[in-house]
Design a protein around this motif. Structure first.
Motif, PDB file in Angstrom:
ATOM      1  N   LYS A 277     -22.471  42.893  19.436  1.00 33.11           N
ATOM      2  CA  LYS A 277     -21.374  43.342  18.596  1.00 33.11           C
ATOM      3  C   LYS A 277     -20.836  42.114  17.857  1.00 33.11           C
ATOM      4  N   PRO A 278     -20.887  42.103  16.573  1.00 38.22           N
ATOM      5  CA  PRO A 278     -20.450  40.904  15.850  1.00 38.22           C
ATOM      6  C   PRO A 278     -18.934  40.721  15.954  1.00 38.22           C
ATOM      7  N   VAL A 279     -18.551  39.479  16.079  1.00 43.06           N
ATOM      8  CA  VAL A 279     -17.134  39.140  16.088  1.00 43.06           C
ATOM      9  C   VAL A 279     -16.778  38.740  14.670  1.00 43.06           C
ATOM     10  N   GLY A 280     -15.896  39.504  14.090  1.00 44.89           N
ATOM     11  CA  GLY A 280     -15.528  39.243  12.711  1.00 44.89           C
ATOM     12  C   GLY A 280     -14.772  37.946  12.563  1.00 44.89           C
ATOM     13  N   ALA A 281     -14.798  37.424  11.358  1.00 38.35           N
ATOM     14  CA  ALA A 281     -14.109  36.160  11.091  1.00 38.35           C
ATOM     15  C   ALA A 281     -12.609  36.329  11.274  1.00 38.35           C
ATOM     16  N   PHE A 282     -12.090  37.483  10.869  1.00 39.29           N
ATOM     17  CA  PHE A 282     -10.643  37.693  11.021  1.00 39.29           C
ATOM     18  C   PHE A 282     -10.253  37.742  12.487  1.00 39.29           C
ATOM     19  N   ARG A 283     -11.028  38.486  13.282  1.00 41.83           N
ATOM     20  CA  ARG A 283     -10.708  38.605  14.699  1.00 41.83           C
ATOM     21  C   ARG A 283     -10.897  37.262  15.414  1.00 41.83           C
ATOM     22  N   GLY A 284     -11.948  36.542  15.087  1.00 41.17           N
ATOM     23  CA  GLY A 284     -12.172  35.225  15.683  1.00 41.17           C
ATOM     24  C   GLY A 284     -11.098  34.225  15.275  1.00 41.17           C
ATOM     25  N   GLY A 285     -10.709  34.263  14.009  1.00 39.74           N
ATOM     26  CA  GLY A 285      -9.655  33.366  13.539  1.00 39.74           C
ATOM     27  C   GLY A 285      -8.322  33.689  14.175  1.00 39.74           C
ATOM     28  N   LEU A 286      -8.039  34.970  14.331  1.00 39.22           N
ATOM     29  CA  LEU A 286      -6.783  35.378  14.964  1.00 39.22           C
ATOM     30  C   LEU A 286      -6.757  34.959  16.428  1.00 39.22           C
ATOM     31  N   PHE A 287      -7.884  35.150  17.097  1.00 40.89           N
ATOM     32  CA  PHE A 287      -7.971  34.735  18.503  1.00 40.89           C
ATOM     33  C   PHE A 287      -7.791  33.228  18.633  1.00 40.89           C
ATOM     34  N   GLY A 288      -8.429  32.455  17.770  1.00 38.06           N
ATOM     35  CA  GLY A 288      -8.296  31.002  17.797  1.00 38.06           C
ATOM     36  C   GLY A 288      -6.873  30.558  17.504  1.00 38.06           C
ATOM     37  N   PHE A 289      -6.249  31.218  16.542  1.00 38.81           N
ATOM     38  CA  PHE A 289      -4.863  30.878  16.211  1.00 38.81           C
ATOM     39  C   PHE A 289      -3.949  31.162  17.392  1.00 38.81           C
ATOM     40  N   LEU A 290      -4.098  32.325  18.013  1.00 34.95           N
ATOM     41  CA  LEU A 290      -3.247  32.667  19.152  1.00 34.95           C
ATOM     42  C   LEU A 290      -3.497  31.739  20.337  1.00 34.95           C
ATOM     43  N   LEU A 291      -4.750  31.413  20.578  1.00 33.49           N
ATOM     44  CA  LEU A 291      -5.067  30.491  21.672  1.00 33.49           C
ATOM     45  C   LEU A 291      -4.474  29.107  21.405  1.00 33.49           C
ATOM     46  N   GLY A 292      -4.636  28.613  20.207  1.00 29.66           N
ATOM     47  CA  GLY A 292      -4.087  27.308  19.855  1.00 29.66           C
ATOM     48  C   GLY A 292      -2.569  27.295  19.915  1.00 29.66           C
ATOM     49  N   SER A 293      -1.942  28.356  19.426  1.00 28.94           N
ATOM     50  CA  SER A 293      -0.482  28.437  19.470  1.00 28.94           C
ATOM     51  C   SER A 293       0.021  28.478  20.900  1.00 28.94           C
ATOM     52  N   THR A 294      -0.674  29.224  21.748  1.00 29.21           N
ATOM     53  CA  THR A 294      -0.273  29.316  23.146  1.00 29.21           C
ATOM     54  C   THR A 294      -0.401  27.970  23.841  1.00 29.21           C
ATOM     55  N   LEU A 295      -1.513  27.280  23.620  1.00 28.54           N
ATOM     56  CA  LEU A 295      -1.697  25.967  24.236  1.00 28.54           C
ATOM     57  C   LEU A 295      -0.686  24.948  23.715  1.00 28.54           C
ATOM     58  N   ALA A 296      -0.419  24.986  22.420  1.00 29.51           N
ATOM     59  CA  ALA A 296       0.570  24.062  21.855  1.00 29.51           C
ATOM     60  C   ALA A 296       1.959  24.372  22.404  1.00 29.51           C
ATOM     61  N   GLY A 297       2.290  25.655  22.505  1.00 31.50           N
ATOM     62  CA  GLY A 297       3.584  26.048  23.061  1.00 31.50           C
ATOM     63  C   GLY A 297       3.733  25.623  24.508  1.00 31.50           C
ATOM     64  N   ALA A 298       2.680  25.785  25.279  1.00 29.46           N
ATOM     65  CA  ALA A 298       2.729  25.372  26.687  1.00 29.46           C
ATOM     66  C   ALA A 298       2.896  23.857  26.799  1.00 29.46           C
ATOM     67  N   GLY A 299       2.219  23.107  25.961  1.00 26.85           N
ATOM     68  CA  GLY A 299       2.362  21.654  25.972  1.00 26.85           C
ATOM     69  C   GLY A 299       3.764  21.224  25.582  1.00 26.85           C
ATOM     70  N   ILE A 300       4.322  21.861  24.561  1.00 24.50           N
ATOM     71  CA  ILE A 300       5.671  21.527  24.130  1.00 24.50           C
ATOM     72  C   ILE A 300       6.681  21.913  25.200  1.00 24.50           C
ATOM     73  N   TYR A 301       6.476  23.052  25.832  1.00 13.91           N
ATOM     74  CA  TYR A 301       7.382  23.487  26.899  1.00 13.91           C
ATOM     75  C   TYR A 301       7.397  22.466  28.039  1.00 13.91           C
ATOM     76  N   GLY A 302       6.233  22.000  28.436  1.00 12.66           N
ATOM     77  CA  GLY A 302       6.155  20.987  29.493  1.00 12.66           C
ATOM     78  C   GLY A 302       6.838  19.700  29.085  1.00 12.66           C
TER      79      GLY A 302
END
Length: 115
Positions: free
Chosen positions: A44-69
């Motif tokens: 099942k192909p992963v679309g660019a939009f879905r992959g980009g959204l997943f990457g953005f959310l993952l990056g935002s979550t990791l950055a938020g966790a780092g800032i919180y710490g």
């Protein structure tokens, strides 16, 4: 001088291995041909939009966790410094209070002597 000898030996070994690959003909056994005919599972192909959204959310979550710490560590350090300053101010006030009481007692003692 020694590096030239090693480099020359490495070049000749590389040339010999490429010559073997070039002279070798392609052949396949019946088993490898039979394995090649089985269809691959459909991906099942992963679309660019879905992959980009997943990457953005993952990056935002990791950055938020780092800032919180980071903010939590800074808050604890500032809180400890403030608590230490409050305790030192409290001790200074107590020392000042006892000094003022001693002065008042001396003043009362001198007033009693003068009367």
């Amino acid at each position: 001088m020694a590096s030239r000898i090693i480099l020359g030996g490495a070049r000749s070994a590389f040339a010999a291995s490429t010559a073997l690959r070039a002279s070798r003909s392609f052949h396949a056994t019946a088993r490898t041909l039979a394995d090649a005919t089985t269809p691959l599972p459909a991906r099942k192909p992963v679309g660019a939009f879905r992959g980009g959204l997943f990457g953005f959310l993952l990056g935002s979550t990791l950055a938020g966790a780092g800032i919180y710490g980071y903010v939590l560590r800074e808050y604890k350090a500032a809180n400890e410094l403030l608590t230490e300053d409050i305790y030192s101010l409290q001790a200074a006030c107590q020392r000042l209070d006892t000094y003022v009481q001693q002065l008042e007692e001396r003043m009362e003692a001198t007033e009693r002597k003068t009367k």
